[in-house]
Every structure is written in C-alpha cells, then in structure tokens.
Design an enzyme around this catalytic site. Structure first.
Site, PDB file in Angstrom:
ATOM      1  N   CYS A  10       0.993  -1.637   0.305  1.00 16.20           N
ATOM      2  CA  CYS A  10      -0.016   0.334   0.030  1.00 16.20           C
ATOM      3  C   CYS A  10       1.423   1.284   0.365  1.00 16.20           C
ATOM      4  CB  CYS A  10      -0.939  -0.105   0.967  1.00 16.20           C
ATOM      5  SG  CYS A  10      -2.068   1.115   1.186  1.00 16.20           S
ATOM      6  N   CYS A  83      -3.893  -1.125  -2.950  1.00 14.82           N
ATOM      7  CA  CYS A  83      -4.347   0.680  -2.990  1.00 14.82           C
ATOM      8  C   CYS A  83      -3.707   1.065  -4.851  1.00 14.82           C
ATOM      9  CB  CYS A  83      -3.908   1.720  -2.070  1.00 14.82           C
ATOM     10  SG  CYS A  83      -1.956   2.030  -2.291  1.00 14.82           S
ATOM     11  N   CYS A  90       3.619  -1.488  -8.800  1.00 17.70           N
ATOM     12  CA  CYS A  90       4.015  -2.814  -8.458  1.00 17.70           C
ATOM     13  C   CYS A  90       5.146  -3.248  -9.240  1.00 17.70           C
ATOM     14  CB  CYS A  90       2.198  -3.268  -8.427  1.00 17.70           C
ATOM     15  SG  CYS A  90       2.774  -5.162  -6.986  1.00 17.70           S
TER      16      CYS A  90
END
Length: 144
Positions: A10, A83, A90
């Site tokens: 997150c 999120c 990522c």
C-alpha cells in the site's frame, strides 16, 4: 509443506495493508507466510489499531515497513496491492513478480469528519478486507 509467501503493499503501510496482514495471519497462518510494506511508510494508524482491537485482533505490535526491506531479499508467490497507487507502481517495485493481485480498497485515512465518522470508515474498510482475505484464503486452501 512450504508456505506460500505473500506481500501486501500500500502507499504508507499504515492501515489497509496492516489489516490485511493481520487477517492473513488469522485465516491462513498455517499455509501462508505474509508480509506487508509501503511505498512511503509512516506509522501504523491509531484508528486501524483501534478498529482491529474491536474485533479481537491486535496489530499494536506491528510496524510500518518499506518495500526496500524485501527487495532482493525475498521472492513472493503473490504481491497484493490494496491501493491503486501501489498497484500502478508494483511492476516497477517488484520486477518479475509471479502474480500481482489488485484489491483496491478506499483509503479510510482520507475521510474527514468527526471521530465517529472516521471510525465508521475504518470499520467498513476493515470488514471489506477481512471478507476478501478470508474468501481468498479459503479458495487457496482448497486449491492445494
């Protein structure tokens, strides 16, 4: 049996990812080794601690961690972004990740209002995260 390694990411590793980590421990500790991290770690949000305590889950001993703690040191079967910002970044953060799951939950810390309104938002997000983690863990358990 070797446990599946999962990292929940997150933005700040202060609420959503902390709650998800705790629920993975609650529902899958025997089959899943879980970690959490943030892109810009801060502290564990006191509201997150409070709403988790309401349901008997203590995260007061958890700490906010950065993704750099794991880069080049561990590999994960799953990276779960809770999120949108973490989901977008990522592939850059964890190159070669085997499986990225996007579970975007509203940021409960973004709610403005009374303490009760803030707590209510944290409770809603907590309950949604718990349901998602529980269902996913049951499905994973049934697949092995």
């Amino acid at each position: 049996m070797k446990k599946l390694k999962v990292v929940i990411i997150c933005t700040q590793n202060s609420a959503r990812s902390q709650m998800a980590e705790a629920f993975f421990k609650k529902y899958g500790e025997d089959i899943i080794e879980v970690y959490s991290a943030g892109l810009e770690p801060t502290i564990v949000n006191p509201y997150a601690i409070r709403v988790m305590q309401e349901i008997g889950v203590d995260i007061s001993g958890q700490r906010s961690k950065g993704v750099k703690e794991y880069l080049g040191k561990m590999s994960f079967g799953y990276v779960i972004a809770v999120c949108k910002k973490a989901e977008d970044r990522c592939p850059v953060i964890f190159p070669g990740v085997r499986t990225l799951l996007a579970w975007p939950f509203d940021d409960p810390a973004a709610v403005e209002g009374s303490e009760e309104e803030k707590l209510q938002q944290f409770r809603q997000v907590r309950d949604a995260i718990e349901a998602k983690v529980k269902d996913w863990t049951i499905d994973y358990r049934n697949s092995i």
